[in-house]
Motif scaffolding. Structure first.
Motif, mmCIF file in Angstrom:
data_model
loop_
_atom_site.group_PDB
_atom_site.id
_atom_site.type_symbol
_atom_site.label_atom_id
_atom_site.label_comp_id
_atom_site.label_asym_id
_atom_site.label_seq_id
_atom_site.Cartn_x
_atom_site.Cartn_y
_atom_site.Cartn_z
ATOM 1 N N PRO A 1 -2.096 76.451 9.488
ATOM 2 C CA PRO A 1 -2.195 76.171 8.161
ATOM 3 C C PRO A 1 -3.265 76.760 7.207
ATOM 4 C CG PRO A 1 -3.069 74.431 9.518
ATOM 5 C CD PRO A 1 -2.457 75.541 10.496
ATOM 6 N N ASP A 2 -4.121 77.492 8.001
ATOM 7 C CA ASP A 2 -5.115 78.257 7.243
ATOM 8 C C ASP A 2 -4.384 79.396 6.566
ATOM 9 O OD1 ASP A 2 -4.598 79.171 9.836
ATOM 10 O OD2 ASP A 2 -6.113 80.653 9.882
ATOM 11 N N ALA A 3 -3.040 79.640 6.604
ATOM 12 C CA ALA A 3 -2.361 80.582 6.034
ATOM 13 C C ALA A 3 -2.440 80.113 4.475
ATOM 14 C CB ALA A 3 -1.032 80.827 6.453
ATOM 15 N N VAL A 4 -2.563 78.769 4.083
ATOM 16 C CA VAL A 4 -2.504 78.298 2.580
ATOM 17 C C VAL A 4 -3.679 78.776 2.034
ATOM 18 C CG1 VAL A 4 -2.406 76.188 1.453
ATOM 19 C CG2 VAL A 4 -1.196 76.267 3.407
ATOM 20 N N THR A 5 -4.722 78.961 2.570
ATOM 21 C CA THR A 5 -6.135 79.376 2.032
ATOM 22 C C THR A 5 -6.647 80.704 2.275
ATOM 23 O OG1 THR A 5 -7.466 78.117 3.600
ATOM 24 C CG2 THR A 5 -6.676 76.808 1.641
ATOM 25 N N ASN A 6 -5.972 81.431 3.246
ATOM 26 C CA ASN A 6 -6.796 82.622 3.716
ATOM 27 C C ASN A 6 -6.736 83.870 2.861
ATOM 28 O OD1 ASN A 6 -4.275 83.080 4.577
ATOM 29 N ND2 ASN A 6 -5.043 83.388 6.867
ATOM 30 N N TYR B 1 -8.391 82.382 -2.643
ATOM 31 C CA TYR B 1 -7.718 82.593 -4.061
ATOM 32 C C TYR B 1 -8.395 82.336 -5.219
ATOM 33 C CZ TYR B 1 -3.631 82.697 -0.821
ATOM 34 O OH TYR B 1 -2.804 82.919 0.218
ATOM 35 N N PHE B 2 -8.394 82.918 -6.455
ATOM 36 C CA PHE B 2 -9.205 82.560 -7.619
ATOM 37 C C PHE B 2 -7.999 82.133 -8.790
ATOM 38 C CE2 PHE B 2 -11.370 85.394 -4.876
ATOM 39 C CZ PHE B 2 -12.682 84.786 -4.872
ATOM 40 N N HIS B 3 -8.710 81.183 -9.482
ATOM 41 C CA HIS B 3 -8.284 81.024 -10.877
ATOM 42 C C HIS B 3 -8.528 82.043 -11.847
ATOM 43 C CE1 HIS B 3 -7.907 76.561 -10.216
ATOM 44 N NE2 HIS B 3 -9.195 76.683 -9.909
ATOM 45 N N PRO B 4 -7.915 82.201 -12.769
ATOM 46 C CA PRO B 4 -7.786 83.193 -13.948
ATOM 47 C C PRO B 4 -9.375 83.449 -14.331
ATOM 48 C CG PRO B 4 -6.041 82.187 -14.584
ATOM 49 C CD PRO B 4 -6.618 81.255 -13.266
#
Lengths: 288, 488
Positions: free
Chosen positions: B209-214, B330-333
């Protein structure tokens, strides 16, 4: 030579007068026994014996403190410098007397202490004799005469030693372990057997060395290699072959090269043949 | 000397006022002599060499690293087949687990179950399945405990299907040391759920599940949901899901009409009652569309709708990797990091784990991994540790932890190591499968001998191997594999 009991007396006297041991004992007492009398002590000790370098003699205050944790000192406050032979003789005679009397009803602390001292248990502990059980004896008999086992197979030991860089043995042991696991997966045989067989196949039997003759032509003299020298050549050639493989993982490259060599496909065989050829050419110089 | 003179640079920096300039042209090398033969610039001017020469390729089987090599090179084909002739291995199913006469310690998975578990990626790397021709596992007290504590509650007890509870009330987390068999137990639970429900169960599995955030997937913002979607990750997950659950999904009629544009840019409408959930997940390519879509939300609604009849079992392996590191890569604009719950899949995961999204019948089984850093979120969420108000978000995400504690909280199951008898059973199986190499202690070779002789003496050596392995590992299965197959 003094008997054991007498030496014990002197040793205990020295130990008691050491400020460092007092300090550590007291800290231990505070940790495990949080009674009010002990808890108050560290504040005094930090400015007391620990800071003063003169710790060879016991101050009355230190004796009083030490008495709280040591029954022996509570009964016999000993100063090392003041202990005489007569004191020791008196003490020993008291022990002998107590042993002889076999008094089970100790009432005073002195009697309790001496009674504990005359129990059989400490004496048996001092005794170094060991009697194995029948089972232990049988086990010992079973392995008697066999050589002491090695930590690991000599070929593996040699291989890891040659692979190793920067003294990182466990790192290269892991690489070889993984390589042998891959060999097992492919061949489904004991990988150590395969490795030993491979080294035996690849290892040259003869090498040559140059001997100076003192005039124009030097002699090239063949000489036989022992098992470890043969293995060394073989392992080095396997390592060379492995460096030409594709994978970025050393264990995978090594496994491929070991398997290829086992099947007779290694470039090391050419080197072995060349060494043998040279040795045969120079066979006239073999010294027996 | 003449040659040396000729090799002097032909252009030399002139001595004038411009010598203080930093213009690099002054120090440029001379043009190579040869005029026409000078190398052309550009990509299309590759020199064509001798056509008779073939490109030299490095020898060797593979470019893979060890971890992938053992997995992908098909070594299991070299192992003796685990068929009736060689081994009398039973299959893992609920009936055999309950029936005392059929109890066997080491079992394999039956073919249909295997197919599903492989599709779900339940068999992970470094589980050493390549040692055998097909994956095997061992029934232990852990298996029986999870069967009673989780499977029967999720799926129902045999004919009494109504005894199943909602997934929010049936959440269990497996904890234990590295190599104790948490992921294997999770796979066993999936197989038991399938056999208990006679394949009438939907399995949702997150192996990593870390593929969601990595930071390994693409992501776009869906303003309607106010969430980020990960088309590539979602698409791949759906493909694995539908492959594993094909038969069940084909039996479930859609509860609502769904309209979408399929691959050929044709508008497709699936009608409720006529079409099935399988049609939806198979024909709808919106899961991987690089644009806002509500396909996944529809999918979850369908599962919830049918969960009263078909239990849904959610399994999340390596859960602490995602729960403990909720601040994603991941990042916001505006270049602030995106939180786990701001992703569509991440939000779904957290909601399922906390019981906010619940299925009428089913359960949620999660397993921690021993390979991740030890932040406190999972431990606080499991109630194993008290929340410290001085924790930073990186140390403990309060919202996620309190979410896990909500809806009655989670139950934990601490896995036990093998007993010595179980260790003996396992090593006995390894020996019969040819995996175990029994050797005597190596001894110093005598003069004239090539190597140390092995003095094998049957049962003694086997018993010694069992005793040594158990002493070294305390019955830890991963340790046992290491001791028997990775120690030379």
């Amino acid at each position: 030579m003094l008997p054991i009991t007498r030496r014990a007396v002197f040793n205990s006297g020295v130990r008691i007068t050491s400020a460092r041991s007092i300090q550590s004992f007291r800290l231990g007492a505070i940790r495990w026994n949080s009674s009010s009398s002990n808890a108050k002590e560290p504040a005094q000790t930090t400015s007391g014996p620990a800071t003063t370098p003169k710790t060879s003699t016991t101050s009355p205050a230190a004796e009083q403190k030490s008495a709280s944790y040591n029954l022996f000192t509570q009964i016999y406050p000993i100063d090392k410098d003041q202990v005489t032979e007569s004191d020791v003789d008196e003490w020993l005679s008291a022990v002998k007397k107590l042993k002889a009397s076999n008094n089970q009803n100790a009432s005073t602390p002195e009697e309790v202490y001496l009674q504990e001292l005359t129990q059989q248990a400490p004496q048996t502990l001092l005794n170094d004799e060991f009697e194995p059980t029948e089972q232990q004896q049988a086990e010992a008999d079973a392995v008697r005469g066999t050589a002491m086992p090695l930590f690991q197979h000599p070929a593996i030991d040699n291989f890891v030693g040659l692979l190793m860089k920067d003294g990182k043995r466990s790192k290269y042991q892991k690489i070889l372990n993984r390589a042998l696991y891959l060999v097992y997966l492919k061949k489904r045989q004991d990988p150590i057997e395969i490795l030993v067989e491979t080294l035996d196949k690849l290892g040259p039997l003869m090498a040559t060395r140059t001997e100076k003759t003192g005039f124009a032509k030097n002699r090239i003299v063949p000489y036989p290699l022992n098992q470890r020298q043969r293995n060394r050549f073989a392992i080095k050639w396997i390592m060379e072959g492995a460096s030409k493989k594709k994978s970025s993982d050393y264990s995978v490259r090594l496994a491929e090269e070991i398997m290829a060599t086992h099947e007779g496909k290694s470039a090391g065989y050419d080197k072995k043949a060349q060494m043998h050829r040279t040795a045969i050419l120079q066979r006239s110089y073999v010294s027996l | 000397m003449l040659r040396l003179a000729l090799r002097q640079p032909l252009v030399r920096a002139p001595v004038r006022a411009s010598q203080f300039s930093t213009f690099s042209g002054l120090y440029a090398k001379a043009a190579p002599p040869g005029g026409k033969n000078k190398a052309k610039q550009g990509f299309g001017n590759k020199k064509k060499g001798d056509p008779t020469k073939t490109k030299t390729r490095k020898a060797g089987m593979t470019h893979l690293k060890f971890r992938d090599a053992v997995r992908q090179l098909g070594y299991e084909k070299n192992a003796p087949a685990l068929n009736e002739a060689n081994f009398a291995l039973g299959t893992l199913n609920a009936k055999a687990l309950v029936d005392e006469e059929q109890q066997q310690s080491v079992v394999k998975y039956d073919a249909p179950t295997m197919e599903k578990l492989v599709a779900l990626k339940s068999f992970k790397k470094f589980q050493y399945h390549e040692m055998f021709s097909q994956p095997t596992s061992m029934i232990t007290d852990n298996t029986r405990a999870l069967y009673e504590e989780f499977v029967q509650r999720a799926v129902g007890n045999g004919e009494e299907a109504e005894s199943a509870v909602p997934s929010s009330a049936n959440r269990v987390c497996l904890i234990g040391e590295k190599g104790v068999g948490k992921s294997t137990l999770m796979t066993q639970v999936q197989a038991l759920a399938l056999s208990q429900a006679q394949n009438n169960v939907i399995l949702l599995h997150f192996d990593h599940p870390d593929a969601v955030t990595n930071g390994t997937s693409d992501y776009i913002f869906n303003p309607k949901l106010n969430k980020y979607q990960q088309p590539m990750f979602t698409k791949r997950w759906i493909i694995a899901f539908r492959k594993a659950n094909e038969k069940v999904l084909k039996q479930l009629a859609l509860s609502q009409d769904v309209t979408f544009i399929n691959k050929k840019k044709e508008k497709t409408t699936l009608k409720s009652g006529e079409n099935t959930v399988w049609d939806f997940v198979e024909q709808n390519h919106d899961f991987g569309k690089v644009g806002p879509t509500s396909a996944f939300q529809t999918f979850v609604k369908e599962l919830q709708h049918h969960s009263a009849n078909v239990p849904v079992v959610v399994t999340v392996d390596n859960v602490n990797a995602v729960v403990n590191e909720t601040v994603s890569k991941y990042f916001h604009p505006d270049y602030t990091p995106i939180h786990l719950t701001e992703f569509e899949m991440g939000s779904f995961l957290v909601q399922v784990l906390s019981g906010e999204v619940s299925f009428a019948r089913g359960g949620v089984l999660m397993a921690e991994s021993s390979d991740n850093s030890s932040a406190h979120t999972l431990n606080v969420g499991l109630g194993l540790e008290e929340y410290d108000p001085y924790y930073t978000t990186a140390e403990c995400d309060y919202d996620v932890a309190s979410g896990l504690l909500s809806n009655g909280g989670l139950r934990t199951y601490q896995l036990a190591n093998l007993t010595k008898d179980e260790t003996r059973d396992l090593i006995e199986f390894w020996e019969s499968a040819g995996v175990l190499q029994l050797r005597d202690y190596p001894r110093k070779p005598k003069a004239g001998e090539a190597t140390a002789e092995a003095e094998l003496s049957g049962d003694d050596v086997f018993e010694k191997a069992v005793h040594n392995s158990y002493t070294l590992t305390s019955g830890n299965v991963g340790g046992l594999v290491n001791v028997t197959n990775f120690s030379f």
